[in-house]
Design a protein around this motif. Sequence first.
Motif: not given
Length: 237
Positions: A76-83, A158-163, A184-191
Motif C-alpha cells: 500500500f502506497v499512500s500520501n501522508h497528511q497526519g498522525n 502541513e496543509d494537505g498538499t502532496i509532497g 489517496s487520503i483527503k482531510g486527515s490533516y484536519n484531525m
Amino acid sequence: MVKTIIWFIYFGLYLLGTVPALMKVKSLDQQGRIQERDKIIHQTARGWAKSLVNFTGAQIQVTGEENIPKEGSVLFVSNHQGNFDIPILLGFIDKPKAFIAKKELKKIPILRTWMEYMQCVFIDRQDARQSLKAINRGTELLKEGYSQVIFPEGTRSEDGTIGEFKAGSLKLALKANVPIIPISIKGSYNMMPKGDWKIKAAKVEVIISPAVSTENVAVKESNELTDRVREIIAAKL
C-alpha cells in the motif's frame, strides 16, 4: 483541549486493555501457531485503531476496496497528511497490513510490541544504512505474505498538499514482485494539524485506486514507477 486529553487517556487505557490478547499472541507465537497468532493480531489491531479514530468524531469514507486483491501480499502506497493516517488505514481497510514506520513509535510500550508482532518495520530517516536495511526487511516480509504500507513522502503534510516521493522508495515492491495499491487520503490533516496537538473531528476520504502491477518492471525503473504512483495518488486529492 479537554477532548484531546480525554482521547489520550482513552488511548492509554485501551492499549492496556489489549495486554491479555498480547499475551495470547506471544503464546501462539512460541507454539508456532502462526495463522492463529496473525488472526488475533489483525482483529485486535483493527478494532483498536478503528475505535481510536471513531472516538475523535471523525467521519471516514472509504472507496475502492474492491481494488485490493484478496489473496497475496501488496504494498500500500499512500500520501501522508497526519498522525491519524496509520490508524485510519489500519482500522478502515480490512486486509491485514503492517507499516514502514518511523523509529520514534518504538518508544511507546505495548504499542511497540504489537507493531513487532504485526511485522512492522521501523526506519531511521536520518540513517541511510539503517533505512536500507529496513527496506530490505520490508521486501522479505512482502515475500513472506505480509502486506506493508509505506508513506513515500517521509513526513506529514502541513496543509494537505502532496509532497515529493523519496527516490527509490518503492523498490521493495519491485524486489518482492507484488502489486502496488495507491491510496489517496483527503482531510486527515484536519484531525490534528502538524505542530498542533489538539484533536478535531473531520471528514476524511480514503480513495483506493486500482493496483499497479510490478510485473516486468526492472528495479532500475523504480524512479519512473514512483512518479507514476505519485501521479495516481495526487489525481484523487
